[in-house]
Motif scaffolding. Sequence first.
Motif, PDB file in Angstrom:
ATOM      1  N   ALA A   1      -7.747 -96.433  38.772  1.00 15.96           N
ATOM      2  CA  ALA A   1      -6.869 -97.484  38.268  1.00 15.96           C
ATOM      3  C   ALA A   1      -6.741 -97.404  36.752  1.00 15.96           C
ATOM      4  CB  ALA A   1      -7.408 -98.853  38.678  1.00 15.96           C
ATOM      5  N   PHE A   2      -5.596 -97.860  36.248  1.00 19.26           N
ATOM      6  CA  PHE A   2      -5.361 -97.925  34.813  1.00 19.26           C
ATOM      7  C   PHE A   2      -5.435 -99.366  34.333  1.00 19.26           C
ATOM      8  CE2 PHE A   2      -2.992 -93.747  34.638  1.00 19.26           C
ATOM      9  CZ  PHE A   2      -3.838 -93.181  33.709  1.00 19.26           C
ATOM     10  N   THR A   3      -5.803 -99.563  33.067  1.00 21.56           N
ATOM     11  CA  THR A   3      -5.767-100.892  32.475  1.00 21.56           C
ATOM     12  C   THR A   3      -4.311-101.224  32.111  1.00 21.56           C
ATOM     13  OG1 THR A   3      -6.049-100.114  30.205  1.00 21.56           O
ATOM     14  CG2 THR A   3      -8.053-100.527  31.491  1.00 21.56           C
ATOM     15  N   PRO A   4      -3.971-102.509  32.117  1.00 20.22           N
ATOM     16  CA  PRO A   4      -2.606-102.904  31.720  1.00 20.22           C
ATOM     17  C   PRO A   4      -2.251-102.434  30.319  1.00 20.22           C
ATOM     18  CG  PRO A   4      -3.727-104.726  32.796  1.00 20.22           C
ATOM     19  CD  PRO A   4      -4.762-103.650  32.588  1.00 20.22           C
ATOM     20  N   TRP A   5      -3.245-102.381  29.415  1.00 18.50           N
ATOM     21  CA  TRP A   5      -2.969-101.955  28.051  1.00 18.50           C
ATOM     22  C   TRP A   5      -2.476-100.509  27.999  1.00 18.50           C
ATOM     23  CZ3 TRP A   5      -1.801-104.903  24.312  1.00 18.50           C
ATOM     24  CH2 TRP A   5      -2.393-106.146  24.145  1.00 18.50           C
ATOM     25  N   PHE A   6      -3.087 -99.645  28.825  1.00 15.95           N
ATOM     26  CA  PHE A   6      -2.661 -98.250  28.806  1.00 15.95           C
ATOM     27  C   PHE A   6      -1.232 -98.114  29.333  1.00 15.95           C
ATOM     28  CE2 PHE A   6      -2.051 -94.059  30.625  1.00 15.95           C
ATOM     29  CZ  PHE A   6      -2.444 -93.250  29.569  1.00 15.95           C
ATOM     30  N   LEU A   7      -0.914 -98.858  30.401  1.00 13.51           N
ATOM     31  CA  LEU A   7       0.440 -98.796  30.944  1.00 13.51           C
ATOM     32  C   LEU A   7       1.449 -99.332  29.933  1.00 13.51           C
ATOM     33  CD1 LEU A   7      -0.216 -99.909  34.632  1.00 13.51           C
ATOM     34  CD2 LEU A   7       0.081 -97.596  33.737  1.00 13.51           C
TER      35      LEU A   7
ATOM     36  N   SER B   1      -4.153 -99.379  19.795  1.00 16.36           N
ATOM     37  CA  SER B   1      -5.358 -99.813  19.098  1.00 16.36           C
ATOM     38  C   SER B   1      -6.126-100.833  19.935  1.00 16.36           C
ATOM     39  CB  SER B   1      -4.996-100.418  17.735  1.00 16.36           C
ATOM     40  OG  SER B   1      -4.335 -99.472  16.921  1.00 16.36           O
ATOM     41  N   LEU B   2      -5.408-101.781  20.516  1.00 21.97           N
ATOM     42  CA  LEU B   2      -6.047-102.774  21.379  1.00 21.97           C
ATOM     43  C   LEU B   2      -6.624-102.129  22.628  1.00 21.97           C
ATOM     44  CD1 LEU B   2      -3.486-105.683  21.007  1.00 21.97           C
ATOM     45  CD2 LEU B   2      -5.866-105.719  20.269  1.00 21.97           C
ATOM     46  N   PHE B   3      -5.938-101.118  23.151  1.00 23.83           N
ATOM     47  CA  PHE B   3      -6.441-100.406  24.329  1.00 23.83           C
ATOM     48  C   PHE B   3      -7.795 -99.762  24.051  1.00 23.83           C
ATOM     49  CE2 PHE B   3      -6.841 -96.071  26.088  1.00 23.83           C
ATOM     50  CZ  PHE B   3      -7.106 -96.402  27.413  1.00 23.83           C
ATOM     51  N   THR B   4      -7.943 -99.165  22.881  1.00 23.86           N
ATOM     52  CA  THR B   4      -9.212 -98.480  22.574  1.00 23.86           C
ATOM     53  C   THR B   4     -10.389 -99.462  22.511  1.00 23.86           C
ATOM     54  OG1 THR B   4      -8.932 -98.661  20.165  1.00 23.86           O
ATOM     55  CG2 THR B   4      -8.002 -96.710  21.242  1.00 23.86           C
ATOM     56  N   PHE B   5     -10.101-100.734  22.195  1.00 20.33           N
ATOM     57  CA  PHE B   5     -11.170-101.726  22.083  1.00 20.33           C
ATOM     58  C   PHE B   5     -11.397-102.512  23.372  1.00 20.33           C
ATOM     59  CE2 PHE B   5      -9.908-101.220  17.608  1.00 20.33           C
ATOM     60  CZ  PHE B   5     -11.154-100.997  17.035  1.00 20.33           C
ATOM     61  N   THR B   6     -10.376-102.574  24.255  1.00 15.90           N
ATOM     62  CA  THR B   6     -10.476-103.462  25.417  1.00 15.90           C
ATOM     63  C   THR B   6     -10.393-102.743  26.763  1.00 15.90           C
ATOM     64  OG1 THR B   6      -8.071-103.873  25.435  1.00 15.90           O
ATOM     65  CG2 THR B   6      -9.431-105.331  24.093  1.00 15.90           C
ATOM     66  N   SER B   7     -10.352-101.416  26.755  1.00 15.89           N
ATOM     67  CA  SER B   7     -10.142-100.673  28.000  1.00 15.89           C
ATOM     68  C   SER B   7     -11.374-100.600  28.886  1.00 15.89           C
ATOM     69  CB  SER B   7      -9.680 -99.245  27.677  1.00 15.89           C
ATOM     70  OG  SER B   7     -10.701 -98.558  26.957  1.00 15.89           O
ATOM     71  N   GLY B   8     -12.530-100.971  28.336  1.00 17.42           N
ATOM     72  CA  GLY B   8     -13.763-100.834  29.091  1.00 17.42           C
ATOM     73  C   GLY B   8     -14.453 -99.513  28.838  1.00 17.42           C
ATOM     74  N   HIS B   9     -13.771 -98.608  28.109  1.00 16.35           N
ATOM     75  CA  HIS B   9     -14.388 -97.347  27.690  1.00 16.35           C
ATOM     76  C   HIS B   9     -15.159 -97.588  26.393  1.00 16.35           C
ATOM     77  CE1 HIS B   9     -12.363 -95.000  30.753  1.00 16.35           C
ATOM     78  NE2 HIS B   9     -11.194 -95.491  30.359  1.00 16.35           N
ATOM     79  N   THR B  10     -15.795 -96.543  25.911  1.00 16.86           N
ATOM     80  CA  THR B  10     -16.537 -96.655  24.659  1.00 16.86           C
ATOM     81  C   THR B  10     -15.617 -97.022  23.499  1.00 16.86           C
ATOM     82  OG1 THR B  10     -17.835 -95.435  23.017  1.00 16.86           O
ATOM     83  CG2 THR B  10     -16.307 -94.152  24.365  1.00 16.86           C
ATOM     84  N   ILE B  11     -16.147 -97.833  22.585  1.00 21.10           N
ATOM     85  CA  ILE B  11     -15.374 -98.263  21.426  1.00 21.10           C
ATOM     86  C   ILE B  11     -15.073 -97.104  20.478  1.00 21.10           C
ATOM     87  CG2 ILE B  11     -17.302 -98.826  19.896  1.00 21.10           C
ATOM     88  CD1 ILE B  11     -15.807-101.372  19.114  1.00 21.10           C
TER      89      ILE B  11
ATOM     90  N   THR C   1      -9.454 -92.136  17.666  1.00 15.15           N
ATOM     91  CA  THR C   1      -8.233 -91.405  18.021  1.00 15.15           C
ATOM     92  C   THR C   1      -6.972 -92.120  17.532  1.00 15.15           C
ATOM     93  OG1 THR C   1      -8.049 -92.494  20.195  1.00 15.15           O
ATOM     94  CG2 THR C   1      -9.356 -90.475  20.079  1.00 15.15           C
ATOM     95  N   ILE C   2      -7.131 -93.342  17.017  1.00 13.58           N
ATOM     96  CA  ILE C   2      -5.959 -94.100  16.552  1.00 13.58           C
ATOM     97  C   ILE C   2      -5.190 -93.359  15.455  1.00 13.58           C
ATOM     98  CG2 ILE C   2      -5.194 -96.235  15.437  1.00 13.58           C
ATOM     99  CD1 ILE C   2      -7.508 -97.674  16.832  1.00 13.58           C
ATOM    100  N   PRO C   3      -5.846 -92.795  14.430  1.00 14.53           N
ATOM    101  CA  PRO C   3      -5.096 -92.071  13.387  1.00 14.53           C
ATOM    102  C   PRO C   3      -4.296 -90.880  13.936  1.00 14.53           C
ATOM    103  CG  PRO C   3      -7.313 -92.552  12.630  1.00 14.53           C
ATOM    104  CD  PRO C   3      -7.283 -92.879  14.091  1.00 14.53           C
TER     105      PRO C   3
END
Length: 284
Positions: free
Chosen positions: A153-159, A216-226, A231-233
């Motif tokens: 499954a994907f997080t809503p943020w990634f979609l 940016s929000l996905f990287t912090f809220t996806s449930g993966h490592t912070i 990778t944001i830059p």
Amino acid sequence: MVFLEVLRPKQWTKNVLVFAALLFSVKSATMEMLWRSIAGFALFCLVSGCVYILNDYLDREADAAHPEKCRRPMASGRLQPQAGLIFGLLLAAASLYAGWRLEPWFAALLGAYFIVNVAYSLWLKHVVILDIMLIAVGFVLRAIGGGLVINVAFTPWFLLCTMLLALFLAISKRRHELYLLSDGCGQHRRVLEQYSPELLNQLNSIVTTATIMSYSLFTFTSGHTIQLMWTIPIVMYGIFRYLYLIHMEGLGGRPEKVLLEDVHILSAVTVFAASVLTVLYWFE
């Protein structure tokens, strides 16, 4: 050879998005998941190729007046239109059946992708704003399909990030068409008469900002490592580089061509994928 060309293999790079689910599941990935992702990628290539055949069939007269698209098989007369259409229908049926054998839910999504794109080709590509939004929907369906085929499954943020990035590419494509065709834009694509460079630039500004914020929000809220925040830059550089190519080089009409031919964009995508793999494998 002409039947392969009409499937537009150079545009199959768009279907690489199917592997996104596997990329973000690298810690738990297996060889079976890899092979299923490859099969899903191949089926999306074939079905999207069938959609391109329908597009070429419907737009063959308009494409003949386009400075680049006039070289396509049907527009140039190298492929008989009816023969191409029959080939596309048979290939679509075979691909959907293969998808059902692979994973029924994936086949259902593949069918939805085909139906949405047929509706786009027949009518919705002439509806201003909705035309670019439906292009973005196609990318979201690819991402979801990649998850379905390996049961991830994907997080809503990634979609949301996928949707916004696809909108960015679609808007850039329309801007390039408007710039390239100038006063004769309506002869090739009627919807271009309802756009202006100023409107498309404004839409791109909105979407660019929203894409960077959403990722940016996905990287912090996806449930993966912070640590994904590093990778944001890379994402920002890729988007900024594409904007440079649009505004300074007059490119952007064919994203798949830009990806393969611009070393900076290709490098950004490669470094991004490698960085995500490294971060998720070592810090997850």
